[in-house]
Scaffold this motif. Sequence first.
Motif, PDB file in Angstrom:
ATOM      1  N   GLY A   1      10.075  -2.820   8.544  1.00 34.74           N
ATOM      2  CA  GLY A   1       9.106  -2.409   7.539  1.00 34.74           C
ATOM      3  C   GLY A   1       9.753  -2.231   6.181  1.00 34.74           C
ATOM      4  O   GLY A   1      10.760  -1.540   6.128  1.00 34.74           O
ATOM      5  N   PRO A   2       9.211  -2.868   5.151  1.00 34.04           N
ATOM      6  CA  PRO A   2       8.094  -3.808   5.164  1.00 34.04           C
ATOM      7  C   PRO A   2       8.279  -4.890   6.218  1.00 34.04           C
ATOM      8  O   PRO A   2       9.403  -5.278   6.508  1.00 34.04           O
ATOM      9  N   ALA A   3       7.175  -5.347   6.776  1.00 36.77           N
ATOM     10  CA  ALA A   3       7.224  -6.138   8.004  1.00 36.77           C
ATOM     11  C   ALA A   3       6.194  -7.267   7.993  1.00 36.77           C
ATOM     12  O   ALA A   3       5.487  -7.461   7.006  1.00 36.77           O
ATOM     13  N   ALA A   4       6.142  -7.962   9.108  1.00 31.88           N
ATOM     14  CA  ALA A   4       5.240  -9.110   9.233  1.00 31.88           C
ATOM     15  C   ALA A   4       3.795  -8.726   8.921  1.00 31.88           C
ATOM     16  O   ALA A   4       3.331  -7.649   9.289  1.00 31.88           O
ATOM     17  N   MET A   5       3.096  -9.632   8.253  1.00 27.69           N
ATOM     18  CA  MET A   5       1.669  -9.453   7.966  1.00 27.69           C
ATOM     19  C   MET A   5       0.907 -10.549   8.703  1.00 27.69           C
ATOM     20  O   MET A   5       1.436 -11.651   8.908  1.00 27.69           O
ATOM     21  N   PRO A   6      -0.351 -10.300   9.054  1.00 21.86           N
ATOM     22  CA  PRO A   6      -1.150 -11.378   9.646  1.00 21.86           C
ATOM     23  C   PRO A   6      -1.298 -12.529   8.638  1.00 21.86           C
ATOM     24  O   PRO A   6      -1.640 -12.296   7.475  1.00 21.86           O
ATOM     25  N   GLU A   7      -1.043 -13.736   9.105  1.00 26.33           N
ATOM     26  CA  GLU A   7      -1.085 -14.880   8.188  1.00 26.33           C
ATOM     27  C   GLU A   7      -2.480 -15.050   7.568  1.00 26.33           C
ATOM     28  O   GLU A   7      -2.604 -15.401   6.395  1.00 26.33           O
ATOM     29  N   GLU A   8      -3.500 -14.750   8.348  1.00 24.70           N
ATOM     30  CA  GLU A   8      -4.877 -14.840   7.804  1.00 24.70           C
ATOM     31  C   GLU A   8      -5.070 -13.942   6.584  1.00 24.70           C
ATOM     32  O   GLU A   8      -5.788 -14.279   5.645  1.00 24.70           O
ATOM     33  N   VAL A   9      -4.463 -12.764   6.639  1.00 26.26           N
ATOM     34  CA  VAL A   9      -4.581 -11.820   5.524  1.00 26.26           C
ATOM     35  C   VAL A   9      -3.912 -12.386   4.277  1.00 26.26           C
ATOM     36  O   VAL A   9      -4.461 -12.347   3.171  1.00 26.26           O
ATOM     37  N   LEU A  10      -2.723 -12.950   4.460  1.00 29.41           N
ATOM     38  CA  LEU A  10      -2.006 -13.518   3.318  1.00 29.41           C
ATOM     39  C   LEU A  10      -2.789 -14.684   2.721  1.00 29.41           C
ATOM     40  O   LEU A  10      -2.865 -14.838   1.498  1.00 29.41           O
ATOM     41  N   ARG A  11      -3.382 -15.517   3.588  1.00 28.03           N
ATOM     42  CA  ARG A  11      -4.161 -16.659   3.083  1.00 28.03           C
ATOM     43  C   ARG A  11      -5.349 -16.196   2.256  1.00 28.03           C
ATOM     44  O   ARG A  11      -5.637 -16.727   1.191  1.00 28.03           O
TER      45      ARG A  11
ATOM     46  N   MET B   1       5.699  -9.429   0.464  1.00 25.84           N
ATOM     47  CA  MET B   1       5.298  -8.143   1.054  1.00 25.84           C
ATOM     48  C   MET B   1       5.764  -7.975   2.495  1.00 25.84           C
ATOM     49  O   MET B   1       5.656  -6.892   3.049  1.00 25.84           O
ATOM     50  N   GLU B   2       6.333  -9.026   3.072  1.00 24.14           N
ATOM     51  CA  GLU B   2       6.861  -8.932   4.443  1.00 24.14           C
ATOM     52  C   GLU B   2       8.365  -8.712   4.490  1.00 24.14           C
ATOM     53  O   GLU B   2       8.945  -8.611   5.572  1.00 24.14           O
ATOM     54  N   MET B   3       9.011  -8.695   3.332  1.00 28.75           N
ATOM     55  CA  MET B   3      10.477  -8.635   3.314  1.00 28.75           C
ATOM     56  C   MET B   3      10.998  -7.217   3.423  1.00 28.75           C
ATOM     57  O   MET B   3      10.500  -6.315   2.753  1.00 28.75           O
ATOM     58  N   SER B   4      12.032  -7.044   4.214  1.00 27.56           N
ATOM     59  CA  SER B   4      12.754  -5.771   4.198  1.00 27.56           C
ATOM     60  C   SER B   4      13.241  -5.499   2.781  1.00 27.56           C
ATOM     61  O   SER B   4      13.766  -6.398   2.121  1.00 27.56           O
ATOM     62  N   HIS B   5      13.068  -4.257   2.333  1.00 24.41           N
ATOM     63  CA  HIS B   5      13.527  -3.933   0.981  1.00 24.41           C
ATOM     64  C   HIS B   5      15.042  -3.978   0.874  1.00 24.41           C
ATOM     65  O   HIS B   5      15.578  -4.012  -0.221  1.00 24.41           O
ATOM     66  N   ARG B   6      15.732  -3.976   2.014  1.00 27.72           N
ATOM     67  CA  ARG B   6      17.193  -4.007   1.971  1.00 27.72           C
ATOM     68  C   ARG B   6      17.760  -5.394   2.238  1.00 27.72           C
ATOM     69  O   ARG B   6      18.969  -5.583   2.303  1.00 27.72           O
ATOM     70  N   GLY B   7      16.880  -6.363   2.411  1.00 23.36           N
ATOM     71  CA  GLY B   7      17.333  -7.727   2.676  1.00 23.36           C
ATOM     72  C   GLY B   7      17.764  -8.438   1.392  1.00 23.36           C
ATOM     73  O   GLY B   7      17.429  -8.021   0.278  1.00 23.36           O
TER      74      GLY B   7
ATOM     75  N   ASN C   1      20.409   5.908  -5.156  1.00 24.55           N
ATOM     76  CA  ASN C   1      19.995   4.940  -4.143  1.00 24.55           C
ATOM     77  C   ASN C   1      19.320   3.706  -4.750  1.00 24.55           C
ATOM     78  O   ASN C   1      18.657   2.951  -4.038  1.00 24.55           O
ATOM     79  N   ASN C   2      19.511   3.510  -6.052  1.00 24.54           N
ATOM     80  CA  ASN C   2      18.947   2.341  -6.726  1.00 24.54           C
ATOM     81  C   ASN C   2      17.462   2.149  -6.386  1.00 24.54           C
ATOM     82  O   ASN C   2      17.012   1.048  -6.048  1.00 24.54           O
ATOM     83  N   SER C   3      16.725   3.255  -6.483  1.00 28.65           N
ATOM     84  CA  SER C   3      15.270   3.262  -6.213  1.00 28.65           C
ATOM     85  C   SER C   3      14.915   2.904  -4.776  1.00 28.65           C
ATOM     86  O   SER C   3      13.776   2.507  -4.498  1.00 28.65           O
ATOM     87  N   MET C   4      15.883   3.047  -3.839  1.00 26.98           N
ATOM     88  CA  MET C   4      15.574   2.741  -2.433  1.00 26.98           C
ATOM     89  C   MET C   4      15.862   3.924  -1.523  1.00 26.98           C
ATOM     90  O   MET C   4      16.229   3.738  -0.371  1.00 26.98           O
ATOM     91  N   TYR C   5      15.723   5.139  -2.052  1.00 24.53           N
ATOM     92  CA  TYR C   5      15.843   6.298  -1.166  1.00 24.53           C
ATOM     93  C   TYR C   5      14.678   6.279  -0.183  1.00 24.53           C
ATOM     94  O   TYR C   5      14.865   6.410   1.019  1.00 24.53           O
TER      95      TYR C   5
ATOM     96  N   ASN D   1       2.074  -1.194  10.170  1.00 19.96           N
ATOM     97  CA  ASN D   1       0.846  -1.738  10.754  1.00 19.96           C
ATOM     98  C   ASN D   1      -0.353  -1.731   9.816  1.00 19.96           C
ATOM     99  O   ASN D   1      -1.435  -2.167  10.195  1.00 19.96           O
ATOM    100  N   ILE D   2      -0.207  -1.213   8.607  1.00 19.30           N
ATOM    101  CA  ILE D   2      -1.367  -1.094   7.725  1.00 19.30           C
ATOM    102  C   ILE D   2      -1.366  -2.147   6.628  1.00 19.30           C
ATOM    103  O   ILE D   2      -2.417  -2.661   6.253  1.00 19.30           O
ATOM    104  N   GLY D   3      -0.209  -2.500   6.129  1.00 20.52           N
ATOM    105  CA  GLY D   3      -0.200  -3.489   5.051  1.00 20.52           C
ATOM    106  C   GLY D   3       1.103  -3.472   4.286  1.00 20.52           C
ATOM    107  O   GLY D   3       2.171  -3.420   4.875  1.00 20.52           O
ATOM    108  N   MET D   4       0.994  -3.502   2.968  1.00 21.83           N
ATOM    109  CA  MET D   4       2.196  -3.568   2.158  1.00 21.83           C
ATOM    110  C   MET D   4       2.696  -2.166   1.787  1.00 21.83           C
ATOM    111  O   MET D   4       1.939  -1.201   1.789  1.00 21.83           O
ATOM    112  N   ALA D   5       3.969  -2.062   1.485  1.00 18.52           N
ATOM    113  CA  ALA D   5       4.544  -0.795   1.037  1.00 18.52           C
ATOM    114  C   ALA D   5       3.882  -0.363  -0.264  1.00 18.52           C
ATOM    115  O   ALA D   5       3.552  -1.201  -1.103  1.00 18.52           O
TER     116      ALA D   5
END
Lengths: 360, 360
Positions: free
Chosen positions: A9-19, B36-42, B232-236, A197-201
Amino acid sequence: MRVFNFAAGPAAMPEEVLRQAAEEMLDWRGSGMSVMEMSHRGREFMSIHEEALGDLRELLEVPASHHILFMQGGGLAENAIVPMNMLGSRKTADFVVTGSWSNKSFKEAAKYCTPHLAASGETSDGFTRAPRRAEWQLSDDPAYVHLCTNETIHGVETFDIPDLGDIPLVADVSSHVLSRPLDVAKFGVLFGGAQKNIGMAGVTLVVVREDLLERALAICPSAFEWKTVAANNSMYNTPPTYAIYIAGLVFKWLKRQGGVRAIEARNVEKSKLLYDTIDASDFYINKVERASRSRMNVPFFLADESRNEDFLAGAKARGLMQLKGHKSVGGMRASIYNAVPLEGVNALVEYMKEFEKDRA
Amino acid sequence: MRVFNFAAGPAAMPEEVLRQAAEEMLDWRGSGMSVMEMSHRGREFMSIHEEALGDLRELLEVPASHHILFMQGGGLAENAIVPMNMLGSRKTADFVVTGSWSNKSFKEAAKYCTPHLAASGETSDGFTRAPRRAEWQLSDDPAYVHLCTNETIHGVETFDIPDLGDIPLVADVSSHVLSRPLDVAKFGVLFGGAQKNIGMAGVTLVVVREDLLERALAICPSAFEWKTVAANNSMYNTPPTYAIYIAGLVFKWLKRQGGVRAIEARNVEKSKLLYDTIDASDFYINKVERASRSRMNVPFFLADESRNEDFLAGAKARGLMQLKGHKSVGGMRASIYNAVPLEGVNALVEYMKEFEKDRA
């Protein structure tokens, strides 16, 4: 090409939502505006907000006694916002510590009260279990009892939610909300960051029982005082409008999947597949007791940790991404939230079996 | 069809930014993931974050003495976060009140200290001017002086920024940041919500001088303690990753426009066009003294207020949207942020002239 994303997390999103988000980006349903350009007090965004609230209330089965708030700051901010809203005149709150997240909550509360450790799931192998209610040693008059019902880093989930009667139960549900039904009536407060599980950060869910809105400390910032937020329908300050819109699209997607009970069945299937693969040999290790194993976050170790980089590189080559464990525990972690499809877990276990066969 | 959007915030976005966001929604530059699916630390998101920070530092000309933080909660949350971070052992802070926003800051600070009103821009016509430095009556030993350099609701902008020497100047720049050059070295702290000139709602900019990081009160939530956020460079806590990505796209767009000095010239042109139209007759009224008129938010009234609904309906029919004034002051307001094109302002003044001619 889209990958399979096991990020915590942030994590996978449903592809339908992104589309859908991409399609509506420049012109939301004939409004001539992107959702991110809309005044939060305008008719268009108000309709998006109300629909998201309604769908979430239905999905989570939130009773009329509880408000749903959309806030900011994530779970970590709530570690301070909860005591500032809940302590009232009481001097302590009780904490069940089952991993990193509840431990952070416990420590942050010391800024505002004398927190009491009611139970700990720590063993010689680290945090590997959720203490049962009978093991909790509550203090005399706690303002509330805090529980993290799913520990994202340690992969410990609490399945038995006790009824504490008059003592409000506060739960950090960040990393498993909407993955299984919860009896919301048992909780005084539920909170969680959206980025699992809800959406974006960037948006934080708070569900709070009406009668608990009267306990805020004078030092609680107005923007984080639940009573003020509730009285203003989450619009005391400008809400994170686009994050609420995306959450609303996820709620619609979840309803199309059959809702929380249907997604729970799939989550049981996905997590069983992965734990069975781990348990099938000594090559992979998960130390969490079976009754407390998270369906969302599955940490595991290679018996031979010198192969970690090799494992991750091979996974990446197959499009199995973000499997590295949290730095505080090491090893691997597969987060298999609602939006991670069964095919993703199938691809992962297939890879794990091949990796084991090639190196055993 | 896209409309011209005069909302006060969330507000108009550059169309190029929205197009790029839509195109990259499912697969950011071959990563196989949405931002929006990317780890903030990636690696991927870290590169987005660093590029946004670098571009903003260049655009705002932020000296090395100042940190740039991306936080949550918006300007309203900062009204509490600023005193919790800045008071140290001092018992007061000074406020220059020029409209609704600085007034809210003044009132919220009373949760943490005894705020002192150093100057007010209120006249018999409401908030219509920015008091000059010579009018400010500072207290003996304020922790800081607070100023809202652009009042979104009242349309009052402060153009002369004094140098207060050892007293830190704290400015809420939410609604005009990046619209004109600011001498950041004169400020101890700048803060602002993103939803006007930076991007979407849900990320808050804080620029803070290094030596001011040692003054936080013990009650300041860790997630909002600037020192912790900076370390924490805005990642606390998990940052609002997608909002930071969108801000980064806006920064790139602004650089393509020629940067802050170039956009300032366009903002001068746009606002002059609108104020000249208002001043050309008695049909439209703006009460703010000329030297304090905001280039971003232009509130105006019809001399005959019974025509308000008529005016708004006619505007909407031409695709001139969200022109209704804030409920606390009434009338109209055209917010003409960086992303509102000159053509939008041209269309508005053309409409205003026709409306006047038809009804005069």
